[in-house]
Design an enzyme around this catalytic site. Structure first.
Site, PDB file in Angstrom:
ATOM      1  N   HIS A 414     -41.825  -3.878  29.958  1.00 56.37           N
ATOM      2  CA  HIS A 414     -42.641  -2.746  29.518  1.00 56.37           C
ATOM      3  C   HIS A 414     -44.106  -3.152  29.340  1.00 56.37           C
ATOM      4  O   HIS A 414     -45.008  -2.454  29.821  1.00 56.37           O
ATOM      5  CB  HIS A 414     -42.097  -2.188  28.213  1.00 56.37           C
ATOM      6  N   GLU A 415     -44.337  -4.257  28.642  1.00 56.38           N
ATOM      7  CA  GLU A 415     -45.727  -4.641  28.368  1.00 56.38           C
ATOM      8  C   GLU A 415     -46.466  -5.010  29.663  1.00 56.38           C
ATOM      9  O   GLU A 415     -47.625  -4.641  29.844  1.00 56.38           O
ATOM     10  CB  GLU A 415     -45.783  -5.791  27.361  1.00 56.38           C
ATOM     11  N   HIS A 418     -47.604  -2.047  31.618  1.00 53.40           N
ATOM     12  CA  HIS A 418     -48.850  -1.404  31.198  1.00 53.40           C
ATOM     13  C   HIS A 418     -50.036  -1.802  32.087  1.00 53.40           C
ATOM     14  O   HIS A 418     -51.103  -1.191  31.989  1.00 53.40           O
ATOM     15  CB  HIS A 418     -49.161  -1.747  29.748  1.00 53.40           C
ATOM     16  N   GLU A 437     -47.924   5.239  27.667  1.00 54.95           N
ATOM     17  CA  GLU A 437     -46.608   4.835  27.162  1.00 54.95           C
ATOM     18  C   GLU A 437     -45.467   5.533  27.906  1.00 54.95           C
ATOM     19  O   GLU A 437     -44.494   4.901  28.316  1.00 54.95           O
ATOM     20  CB  GLU A 437     -46.505   5.119  25.656  1.00 54.95           C
ATOM     21  N   TYR A 494     -43.005   8.295  24.384  1.00 54.35           N
ATOM     22  CA  TYR A 494     -42.316   7.403  25.301  1.00 54.35           C
ATOM     23  C   TYR A 494     -41.141   8.116  25.993  1.00 54.35           C
ATOM     24  O   TYR A 494     -41.171   8.377  27.187  1.00 54.35           O
ATOM     25  CB  TYR A 494     -41.758   6.188  24.551  1.00 54.35           C
TER      26      TYR A 494
END
Length: 652
Positions: A414-415, A418, A437, A494
């Site tokens: 996920h990070e 980004h 998000e 999200y």
């Protein structure tokens, strides 16, 4: 031929009879609300076209940074000088400039603390006052002189002696220092994006929001100067970074950018391994766990200045620690370019189900997203173990040092995801967190299914039940993050966004058409600043659909779906007639499964346009036979809030 007056009377009578026949006093649905004649979105202009693309007059200012910074790990003080070159590409002269000073949220009287959005865990506890101590702002280059400035909470205004004309640039330096937030053990603050993680071999510093950053000036809202309250994230200009970080030589530093002077900050052994890692398809230990406590693993001098470079980026972050195990590898992307994956973590995190798989996860994520959506833009990706649960910056992410198993994979994926939202597509996170998000979680879920034959379930582990995403009390997705109750942030910004985009992709547009449109949106707005309206217009234009009904139901309002079987007319030898009513404010395609008395089944699908003029829709089954059962949405794909009225069954 009827005379005009008679014709009008006949139409009025017919409409009245039709309304009497098909309307229901109980339905909340109003077709004109979702299928209006007037456009839902504001009109396009020369800056942002009605097709969702940057227009011929689109402009964007630029902020370049040269930053010299030092960390004192005895006092936890950051001292720096940020030299900023700001280019005014707007059509108007500027008499003042605005910057963000996010560290000021740690001051005792900050708006974040007073509004209770950025909290001390213990309001009675005495904690050191944080925030910037600005020592001066000065013109740089050929011009000399101080710049008058004003600080308002987390914003700084610079008064310019001469207007900055369109096409001109100004260079100025800000000298500053701040006490690093003490945020570990009995944590003082509930929000931590810049932090210290104590380990047995030394603190790990996660250094973010650490320098004065230019506010965005755009064609939509002018200066974007919303205060930083702790929950909302960031809206930043693009530019080039040159960052020089001075720390005691025992610390290893990693950052967003490319290391320019490895020979000055690494031992000969570490330098050889670092160079090997940049070409190796398998992980290379640049510093092993055994070497963490060996003084010879670091240069024998008082301090090291690590020099980094990063171009065309919106931000820069870094980390430093004496405790780092350091691992690196290199891999190719679809375009043939090699990228280095770098992982730094304490020996406590060196576990097989955790940080020992960091290189594997970095490689997969960057390769997958690059091939699927848009090429990874940087030369390096760094994964840092910290006590941040997960936070993203260009080329660098902070993940929890404690995570293992599924959640560790999910957070790393996920990070790093980004990178695409908002590092490449630079939306306004301070106002529209869902545009980074939610979009990111949407592409994460696709990636998770593709990883290692579905080894992990990803964020499904913490997802709320689908029904809860459409509870009446929920605010719309477009709500500003700081205005959301804490328990609605994850479900709305999200999960609901990811669910909605998956619905649009898999059920309404189809994967090929959606993916092509989504890639075009990313490509058009790479390194630019799209608004929600740009996204909606872009998808509409690329897909060739007016999706007003979808955007309004799912994003602009918290409309709820309730499709109800109101009548089934069935007898042997005749085709059945099924009547369905839309009971609530949302509209969606209609999927119905008919089971006939002989056991055969019929699957029927109808587009959302069946609800354009009425809340009631009737259709005829294909088979001349009696019906045993009718079910709306048998796979439970659509977000129907009341499934008790979705079925009809003949009782024997």
């Amino acid at each position: 031929m009827l005379r005009p007056l008679q014709n009008i009377k006949l139409i009025i009578v017919s409409l009245c009879l039709l309304a009497t026949d098909i309307s229901s006093a109980q339905t909340k649905y109003r077709p004109s609300d979702l299928f209006p004649a007037q456009p839902l979105l504001p009109p396009g202009n020369s800056y942002r076209t009605a097709a969702g693309e940057p227009g011929p007059a689109y402009w964007q200012n630029k902020a370049d940074y040269v930053i010299d910074v030092a960390l004192d790990d005895k006092t936890n003080v950051i001292t720096g000088t940020a030299t900023i070159t700001y280019t005014n590409n707007s059509p108007k002269a500027l008499s003042a400039l605005w910057l963000q000073l996010e560290q000021n949220v740690f001051k005792k009287d900050s708006r974040g603390i007073q509004s209770k959005l950025f909290l001390y865990q213990d309001p009675e506890k005495t904690t050191p006052d944080g925030g910037y101590q600005v020592e001066g702002v000065q013109l740089a280059g050929n011009k000399v002189g101080n710049i008058k400035y004003h600080i308002y909470d987390t914003r700084m205004q610079l008064e310019l002696a001469q207007p900055l004309l369109s096409g001109q640039a100004i260079t100025f330096s800000i000298r500053y220092r701040y006490n690093f937030p003490v945020n570990y053990k009995n944590a003082d603050f509930l929000v931590n994006r810049t932090d210290i993680l104590p380990t047995k071999n030394g603190n790990i510093y996660a250094v973010a929001q650490w320098y004065p950053r230019m506010c965005v000036l755009d064609d939509v809202e002018g200066w974007n100067t919303l205060p930083y309250l702790g929950n909302g994230e960031f809206y930043l200009e693009y530019g080039n970074f040159r960052v020089n970080i001075t720390v005691p030589s025992g610390l290893i530093v990693e950052s967003s950018g490319d290391l320019l002077n490895p020979e000055e900050v690494l031992t000969p052994t570490a330098l050889k391994r670092w160079q090997a890692a940049k070409q190796s398809d398998v992980p290379v230990q640049i510093r092993t766990a055994k070497e963490v406590t060996d003084p010879s693993s670091r240069p024998a001098k008082a301090t090291c200045t690590w020099k980094f470079k990063l171009d065309n980026a919106r931000d820069f972050a870094w980390t430093a620690s004496r405790s780092f195990v350091w691992e690196g590898l290199s891999f190719k992307l679809a375009d043939g370019r090699r990228v280095m994956g770098s992982s730094v973590y304490p020996v406590e995190s060196e576990k097989q189900g955790s940080w020992k798989r960091s290189s594997e996860y970095i490689k997969f994520t960057l390769q997958h997203f690059s091939e699927k959506w848009f090429p990874y833009p940087y030369n390096k990706a760094v994964n840092v173990a910290s006590n941040l649960d997960g936070m993203e910056y260009p080329g660098m992410v902070f993940c929890s040092a404690k995570d293992t198993g599924n959640m560790y994979f999910a957070v790393v994926n996920h990070e790093l995801g980004h990178t695409w939202f908002p590092m490449v597509v630079g939306s306004n996170e301070r106002k529209y967190a869902w545009m980074d998000e939610g979009f990111n979680m949407f592409i994460d879920k696709i990636a998770t299914k593709a990883f290692n034959k579905g080894e992990f379930i990803g964020y499904v582990e913490i997802d709320s039940p689908l029904d809860s995403l459409f509870a009446e009390k929920l605010l719309p997705i477009v709500t500003r993050p700081d205005a959301l109750p804490g328990n609605q942030v994850y479900p709305l910004q999200y999960q609901k966004v990811a669910y909605s985009l998956a619905l649009l992709r898999n059920q309404i547009l189809g994967t090929e058409r959606f993916d092509r449109a989504f890639r075009k949106y990313i490509r058009d707005w790479a390194y630019k600043h799209p608004t929600p309206w740009d996204f909606f217009r872009s998808m509409d234009s690329s897909a060739g659909e007016d999706l007003t009904w979808f955007w309004k139901s799912m994003f602009l309002e918290n409309y709820r779906l309730d499709q109800k079987i109101v009548k089934v007319e069935s007898k042997a030898g005749s085709q059945p007639i099924i009547t369905v009513e839309n009971m609530n404010k949302a509209a969606m395609p209609l999927v119905v499964e008919i089971t006939y008395a002989d056991g055969s089944k019929e699957h029927r699908e109808f587009p959302a346009e069946i609800w354009e003029y009425s809340s009631v829709y009737s259709f005829t089954g294909d088979k001349k036979a009696a019906v045993a059962k009718v079910v709306i949405d048998p796979e439970k794909i659509y977000p129907d809030v009341d499934r008790s009225n979705n079925g009809y069954e003949v009782k024997n």
